[in-house]
Structures are given as C-alpha cells and as structure tokens.
Design an enzyme around this catalytic site. Structure first.
Site, PDB file in Angstrom:
ATOM      1  N   ASP A   1      35.440  44.197  44.144  1.00  0.00           N
ATOM      2  CA  ASP A   1      36.561  45.116  44.183  1.00  0.00           C
ATOM      3  C   ASP A   1      37.101  45.225  42.759  1.00  0.00           C
ATOM      4  O   ASP A   1      36.916  44.313  41.943  1.00  0.00           O
ATOM      5  CB  ASP A   1      37.634  44.570  45.129  1.00  0.00           C
ATOM      6  N   ALA A   2      37.763  46.325  42.447  1.00  0.00           N
ATOM      7  CA  ALA A   2      38.259  46.525  41.075  1.00  0.00           C
ATOM      8  C   ALA A   2      39.692  46.042  40.885  1.00  0.00           C
ATOM      9  O   ALA A   2      39.953  45.103  40.120  1.00  0.00           O
ATOM     10  CB  ALA A   2      38.138  48.002  40.697  1.00  0.00           C
ATOM     11  N   TYR A   3      40.628  46.659  41.608  1.00  0.00           N
ATOM     12  CA  TYR A   3      42.046  46.472  41.310  1.00  0.00           C
ATOM     13  C   TYR A   3      42.613  45.215  41.960  1.00  0.00           C
ATOM     14  O   TYR A   3      42.623  45.076  43.169  1.00  0.00           O
ATOM     15  CB  TYR A   3      42.829  47.716  41.727  1.00  0.00           C
TER      16      TYR A   3
ATOM     17  N   SER B   1      35.084  50.314  44.936  1.00  0.00           N
ATOM     18  CA  SER B   1      36.532  50.441  44.818  1.00  0.00           C
ATOM     19  C   SER B   1      37.083  51.707  45.449  1.00  0.00           C
ATOM     20  O   SER B   1      36.412  52.735  45.534  1.00  0.00           O
ATOM     21  CB  SER B   1      36.897  50.423  43.324  1.00  0.00           C
ATOM     22  N   ASN B   2      38.352  51.612  45.836  1.00  0.00           N
ATOM     23  CA  ASN B   2      39.110  52.787  46.251  1.00  0.00           C
ATOM     24  C   ASN B   2      39.461  53.684  45.074  1.00  0.00           C
ATOM     25  O   ASN B   2      39.887  54.825  45.260  1.00  0.00           O
ATOM     26  CB  ASN B   2      40.420  52.350  46.930  1.00  0.00           C
TER      27      ASN B   2
END
Length: 217
Positions: free
Chosen positions: A9-11, A116-117
């Site tokens: 995931d990124a954030y 990611s979103n």
C-alpha cells in the site's frame, strides 16, 4: 519463506500521510495535528462512501475535498495554506526505512509493486519524489477500475497482471481495513502497525504484525 511479489500500500505504508502538514507546521498553527488527522480520516471515508454508492471521483479530488472539510472543522488553521499543503501531499516523504527495504526485496528477484487507492498522477509524483523509481517494478492504481479498496477487484489487479495465485503475493499495509480486505482475497498479509493501534477485524487476521517495514522479509 520468499514470495514471488511483494506489494505495498502507498499512503501510510510507504509514504507518511502526515508529512504534508508537518512540513508547514509552524504556519498551519497549533492545531496542525488535528487538521492532518481529520484530513486523512475524511479522505478514506470519502473513498469508501463513493465505492458503495458507485459514484467515482479519483483520490486526488477526494484529497482536496477532505482538506477543505478539515479546514472547516479546524478554524484556527490558516486556510491560505491550502495550495501549499496540497503540493506537499503530492510530494510526500517516504518513511526512513523504505528505500533500503525495497532495494533488498528487489535484489531477491521478487517483483516489488505498489497497489493503492491513489490516483496515477499522485503515485507517480510520490515515487519520483522519494527516488523509488529504480526499486518499484509496477504501480497499480485504482484509477484503472474506478473503485476503491477493499473491493476484491482491486487486489485482483496484481494477480491478473503477474499471473500468480494470491498466496504467492505478500501484501503490506499500515491500514488494518486494507489488510483485512487483502487477507480475505487470499494474500499473505503484514500489518505495518506504525501507531500501535489495537487489532480489529479479528476474523481476518494478518500473517504478521510489525511496527515498520524493516522485518518484512
């Protein structure tokens, strides 16, 4: 055990979502932390709500709207900093251990990717700003599907692209709800619990809980 792909995931996992406000902390004022927390909470809430109603808006639009809501909730924060805060969010700092961890994983021959979103443009900017271009093989954005995690189709982007069974993928996220969704999909999951939050979704437990990314392998 090694995995064919390590997907992040990124954030909150690779990139510090509170770095934008922290970068302008003195100018924002004494309630900067509260502003940042509301900003992040609303950003996520908007993504889930939009997914459920089938009313797509990309993550950058939701990030802007969430910041506006946070300003409305925290009147002490200087609203004239809106453009600066958004620019800082577009160029978020990564956590200190991230470059070395990803480089080590890349050296094993495994694929290293982001799921990611975040919008395609947001993610490209964050990866470039953190100089992770050379260690990230692929960046999977929900823009391609126009829905958000935890929709199973989001996790399926990885298995379809890599032609892998879910259990060949190790998925790392700081978001417990994301870990629950990935676990349900069949990934091996690691919850990066940076803020020592209590566990939840106990029927969808991660394989491992870590305080940061250092021991992912």
């Amino acid at each position: 055990m090694s995995y064919a792909a390590y997907v992040f995931d990124a954030y909150g996992t690779l990139f510090d979502v509170h770095a934008a406000v922290r970068r302008h902390a003195a100018a924002v004022g004494p309630d900067g932390q509260l502003l940042s927390e509301i900003w992040r909470a609303k950003q996520l809430e908007y993504s889930w709500t939009r997914s459920l109603m089938g009313q797509w808006r990309d993550f950058w639009a939701l990030t802007e709207e969430a910041l506006d809501h946070a300003f409305a909730r925290v009147p002490s924060a200087d609203k004239s900093l809106r453009a600066e805060l958004l620019d800082a969010y577009f160029k978020l700092d990564c956590y200190p251990e991230v470059p070395a961890v990803l480089k080590t994983l890349k050296a094993t021959g495994a694929r290293v990717a982001i799921l990611s979103n975040g919008s395609t443009e947001m993610l490209a900017s964050a990866v470039k700003n953190a100089a992770l271009d050379s260690v990230i093989d692929d960046v999977f954005s929900v823009d391609a599907l126009q829905t958000f995690k935890t929709d199973p189709s989001v996790y399926d982007m990885v298995t379809t692209a890599y032609r892998l069974y879910p259990d060949a993928v190790s998925f790392q996220s700081s978001n417990r709800w994301d870990v629950a969704g990935a676990t349900k999909f069949g990934f091996r999951t690691i919850w990066i619990n940076r803020t020592q939050m209590p566990d939840e979704y106990l029927d969808l437990s991660p394989s491992l809980i870590l305080p940061d990314l250092n021991d992912v392998i």
